[in-house]
Write an enzyme that holds these catalytic residues in place. Structure first.
Site, PDB file in Angstrom:
ATOM      1  N   HIS A 265       0.445  -1.334  -0.088  1.00  0.00           N
ATOM      2  CA  HIS A 265      -0.444  -0.103   0.095  1.00  0.00           C
ATOM      3  C   HIS A 265       1.099   1.344   0.587  1.00  0.00           C
ATOM      4  O   HIS A 265       0.651   2.368   0.684  1.00  0.00           O
ATOM      5  CB  HIS A 265      -0.793  -0.201   1.102  1.00  0.00           C
ATOM      6  CG  HIS A 265      -2.153   0.857   1.149  1.00  0.00           C
ATOM      7  ND1 HIS A 265      -2.139   1.533   0.609  1.00  0.00           N
ATOM      8  CD2 HIS A 265      -3.375   0.701   2.035  1.00  0.00           C
ATOM      9  CE1 HIS A 265      -3.450   2.410   0.690  1.00  0.00           C
ATOM     10  NE2 HIS A 265      -3.860   1.282   1.818  1.00  0.00           N
TER      11      HIS A 265
ATOM     12  N   GLU B  88      -0.081   1.388  -5.203  1.00  0.00           N
ATOM     13  CA  GLU B  88      -0.189   0.186  -4.280  1.00  0.00           C
ATOM     14  C   GLU B  88       0.193  -1.261  -6.074  1.00  0.00           C
ATOM     15  O   GLU B  88      -0.872  -0.985  -6.394  1.00  0.00           O
ATOM     16  CB  GLU B  88      -1.449  -0.130  -4.060  1.00  0.00           C
ATOM     17  CG  GLU B  88      -1.680   0.488  -3.334  1.00  0.00           C
ATOM     18  CD  GLU B  88      -3.160   1.169  -2.553  1.00  0.00           C
ATOM     19  OE1 GLU B  88      -3.566  -0.438  -1.974  1.00  0.00           O
ATOM     20  OE2 GLU B  88      -3.635   1.571  -2.279  1.00  0.00           O
TER      21      GLU B  88
END
Length: 281
Positions: free
Chosen positions: A155, A256
């Protein structure tokens, strides 16, 4: 000849401070295997880390590179983004070599994980820095005697300095799922520009991506991960986040590497690995 790196502390939490011989630096927490800083050789910080983030056991850190495993977002029965980012990981190795610095952390199942996800597994994250490059690899092995499936992501919060003119290149022609309106779409423009809230899962990433932020260029590519999630909360949701300052959303864009739409299926004994590489050009 490599030199071992010992555990230190960062914001009160155990951490590994990676330093490559060429001056590249990174900070990796054992809490969540969370990368909170990456400074390439001769450059500035490239990751966004919220100054209001909580550094506490069991709580997620806002910014850096959270490890999403074994569930992406709310796509399943587990807590949002799974449990890995809130668990303590074990140090496998950390060393500085002739050309780079590398750390490997490991997470295995325990009583708490098996209560919510009844699988025997071993997850590892490897973080390598060298020059102006960052490599992060997430791997998972099925250690049980039954098949398992999971979704996952790195992330990555990238720092922005020129929000109004920043853009991401390399997504043209790709299908995506827009989570803000729960609708599928296709990217037609070569450059993706930020304009309010952005939350898209792009499918079947085939090309490198390039983040343009003023004079700065970051090349981003991935292997093993099929999807790329592009996220910025925008003003309304960003300013409502208790662990991000007002206007902090203008200073970040998540790009991500993810396996979000189609779960990874592992038979007993099988291993999967996904890699994200970022290079400051």
């Amino acid at each position: 000849m490599s030199t071992p790196i010992s555990i230190t502390r960062h914001q009160g939490l155990e951490a590994i401070e990676l330093r490559a011989p060429d001056g590249a630096r990174a900070t990796l927490l054992l809490h969540g295997a969370h990368l909170v800083s990456w400074i390439p050789a001769g450059a500035d910080e490239q990751l966004y880390l919220s100054p209001k983030s909580a550094f506490a056991t069991g709580q997620a850190v806002r910014g850096g590179v959270p490890v999403i495993f074994p569930q992406f977002a709310t796509r399943g029965p587990l807590q949002r983004h799974g449990f890995a980012r809130g668990k303590p990981w074990q140090l496998v190795s950390a060393e500085s070599g002739k050309d780079d610095a590398l750390a490997v952390l490991r997470l295995t199942d325990d009583g708490a994980t098996r209560m919510v996800w009844p699988h025997a597994f071993e997850a590892e994250i490897s973080v390598r820095i060298s020059g102006r490059a960052l490599e992060m690899e997430l791997a998972c092995e099925n250690r049980g005697d039954a098949p398992l499936s999971f979704t996952a992501a790195l992330h990555t919060y990238l720092r922005l300095t020129q929000y109004m003119s920043a853009s991401l290149q390399g997504l043209s022609g790709l299908a995506y799922w827009d989570s803000t309106i729960e609708r599928a779409g296709t990217q037609h423009e070569d450059l993706l520009r930020l304009d309010g809230e952005m939350d898209r899962i792009y499918q079947d990433i085939r090309h490198d991506l390039t983040l343009r932020d003023g004079e700065r260029r970051l090349a981003i590519w991935q292997q093993g991960f099929a999807d790329a999630v592009i996220w910025n909360p925008g003003q309304e949701k960003g300013d409502a986040l208790v662990d991000m300052p007002q206007g902090g959303w203008k200073e970040m864009l998540c790009v991500e590497a993810a396996q979000a739409l189609r779960p990874i299926e592992l038979a007993p004994g099988e291993t999967w690995a996904g890699l994200q590489t970022i290079v400051l050009l």
